[in-house]
Design an enzyme around this catalytic site. Sequence first.
Site, PDB file in Angstrom:
ATOM      1  N   ASN A   9      -2.337  -3.192  -9.128  1.00 16.73           N
ATOM      2  CA  ASN A   9      -1.604  -4.467  -9.150  1.00 16.73           C
ATOM      3  C   ASN A   9      -2.664  -5.566  -9.210  1.00 16.73           C
ATOM      4  O   ASN A   9      -3.309  -5.865  -8.206  1.00 16.73           O
ATOM      5  CB  ASN A   9      -0.746  -4.598  -7.882  1.00 16.73           C
ATOM      6  CG  ASN A   9      -0.097  -5.972  -7.761  1.00 16.73           C
ATOM      7  OD1 ASN A   9      -0.143  -6.778  -8.703  1.00 16.73           O
ATOM      8  ND2 ASN A   9       0.511  -6.247  -6.614  1.00 16.73           N
ATOM      9  N   LYS A  11      -2.266  -8.606  -9.474  1.00 16.25           N
ATOM     10  CA  LYS A  11      -1.804  -9.881  -8.886  1.00 16.25           C
ATOM     11  C   LYS A  11      -2.172 -11.019  -9.851  1.00 16.25           C
ATOM     12  O   LYS A  11      -2.239 -10.793 -11.056  1.00 16.25           O
ATOM     13  CB  LYS A  11      -2.373 -10.061  -7.472  1.00 16.25           C
ATOM     14  CG  LYS A  11      -2.093  -8.817  -6.597  1.00 16.25           C
ATOM     15  CD  LYS A  11      -2.283  -9.048  -5.138  1.00 16.25           C
ATOM     16  CE  LYS A  11      -1.951  -7.759  -4.385  1.00 16.25           C
ATOM     17  NZ  LYS A  11      -2.047  -7.905  -2.935  1.00 16.25           N
ATOM     18  N   HIS A  94       7.599  -7.095  -4.030  1.00 18.35           N
ATOM     19  CA  HIS A  94       6.289  -7.137  -3.370  1.00 18.35           C
ATOM     20  C   HIS A  94       6.371  -8.118  -2.201  1.00 18.35           C
ATOM     21  O   HIS A  94       7.038  -9.149  -2.283  1.00 18.35           O
ATOM     22  CB  HIS A  94       5.202  -7.559  -4.359  1.00 18.35           C
ATOM     23  CG  HIS A  94       3.823  -7.338  -3.819  1.00 18.35           C
ATOM     24  ND1 HIS A  94       3.237  -8.197  -2.910  1.00 18.35           N
ATOM     25  CD2 HIS A  94       2.934  -6.332  -4.013  1.00 18.35           C
ATOM     26  CE1 HIS A  94       2.052  -7.722  -2.581  1.00 18.35           C
ATOM     27  NE2 HIS A  94       1.832  -6.592  -3.230  1.00 18.35           N
ATOM     28  N   GLU A  96       4.442 -10.291  -1.213  1.00 11.98           N
ATOM     29  CA  GLU A  96       4.041 -11.671  -1.554  1.00 11.98           C
ATOM     30  C   GLU A  96       5.203 -12.434  -2.187  1.00 11.98           C
ATOM     31  O   GLU A  96       5.338 -13.645  -1.990  1.00 11.98           O
ATOM     32  CB  GLU A  96       2.794 -11.637  -2.463  1.00 11.98           C
ATOM     33  CG  GLU A  96       1.562 -11.230  -1.669  1.00 11.98           C
ATOM     34  CD  GLU A  96       0.487 -10.492  -2.459  1.00 11.98           C
ATOM     35  OE1 GLU A  96       0.528 -10.510  -3.707  1.00 11.98           O
ATOM     36  OE2 GLU A  96      -0.393  -9.889  -1.815  1.00 11.98           O
ATOM     37  N   GLU A 165       4.008  -0.616   1.654  1.00 10.88           N
ATOM     38  CA  GLU A 165       2.873  -1.525   1.793  1.00 10.88           C
ATOM     39  C   GLU A 165       3.020  -2.322   3.095  1.00 10.88           C
ATOM     40  O   GLU A 165       3.717  -3.348   3.125  1.00 10.88           O
ATOM     41  CB  GLU A 165       2.817  -2.503   0.621  1.00 10.88           C
ATOM     42  CG  GLU A 165       2.632  -1.843  -0.729  1.00 10.88           C
ATOM     43  CD  GLU A 165       1.918  -2.760  -1.720  1.00 10.88           C
ATOM     44  OE1 GLU A 165       0.958  -2.300  -2.336  1.00 10.88           O
ATOM     45  OE2 GLU A 165       2.303  -3.940  -1.855  1.00 10.88           O
ATOM     46  N   GLY A 171      -4.759  -6.758   1.509  1.00 11.21           N
ATOM     47  CA  GLY A 171      -5.852  -7.699   1.290  1.00 11.21           C
ATOM     48  C   GLY A 171      -6.643  -8.020   2.550  1.00 11.21           C
ATOM     49  O   GLY A 171      -7.444  -8.955   2.566  1.00 11.21           O
ATOM     50  N   SER A 209      -5.054  -2.242   1.133  1.00 11.98           N
ATOM     51  CA  SER A 209      -6.486  -1.978   1.331  1.00 11.98           C
ATOM     52  C   SER A 209      -6.873  -0.540   1.020  1.00 11.98           C
ATOM     53  O   SER A 209      -7.788   0.013   1.634  1.00 11.98           O
ATOM     54  CB  SER A 209      -6.923  -2.376   2.745  1.00 11.98           C
ATOM     55  OG  SER A 209      -6.721  -3.774   2.941  1.00 11.98           O
TER      56      SER A 209
END
Length: 251
Positions: A9, A11, A94, A96, A165, A171, A209
């Site tokens: 991904n 991003k 996701h 985010e 996730e 991250g 991660s």
Amino acid sequence: MKKKLIAGNWKMNGSIEANDALVRAVMAGLAGADCIAAVCVPAPYLSQLQVLRHGSALELGAQDVSAHEQGAYTGEVSAGMLKEFGVRYAIVGHSERRQYHGETDALVAEKARAALAHGITPIVCVGETLAEREADRTEEVVKRQLAAVIHVNGHCISEIVVAYEPVWAIGTGKTATPEQAQQVHAVLRSQLHAATPHSERVHILYGGSMNAGNAASLLAQPDIDGGLIGGASLKAPDFLQIIAAAGFSNA
Ligand code: 13P
């Protein structure tokens, strides 16, 4: 045993020049890889990356898809449009997007429906925040998120990919331990099992991660069928090492 799936991904990263170098380097290192590999790229680059459409060893994915078919939805990209560009996967839900764009469980379920209707595999993301984990609510949260998608797409639920996730691992350099991840994956597998006789077919990916150093131990878990890779997918050697670890754990 089904092949593992390793999806990058990217991003909101990349440029025409950087994408070209990254994809060339990944493709060059993929020969003989014993897993399914894909990259989910920002929508404007889909036309640049047509070399990855159907049949490529590295498949093409999008990072989001509209729940709508067409019309007055400024800024949205439909599943039909993605399909025209040879997109095989679309990430939906996701964290985010849930966090910064207010996406609800119901909207994520509709996005998965739109993707499936166009033959695109939705990669449905679920995961708890740190506060939810600390309050012992992990199971409840991921089950609620997946239940919404099952509710709307039950008839073809074996066609989706699920990505666990944990938000606190994205991250941050903090990875769930293989045991922590496996525990949640087992919960998701049994939830899928109750919804379809084909639950074993569904890839359940881990994301957060994941890197060249920890991929092998995560991928060795019985219910971890691959990875959704953020930062490490932007570096060809790291991404290729994760892909190699996925092949090895298949052997
Ligand atoms: P990182 O691998 O950078 O933690 O990102 C994970 C992720 O969000 C993939 O979708």
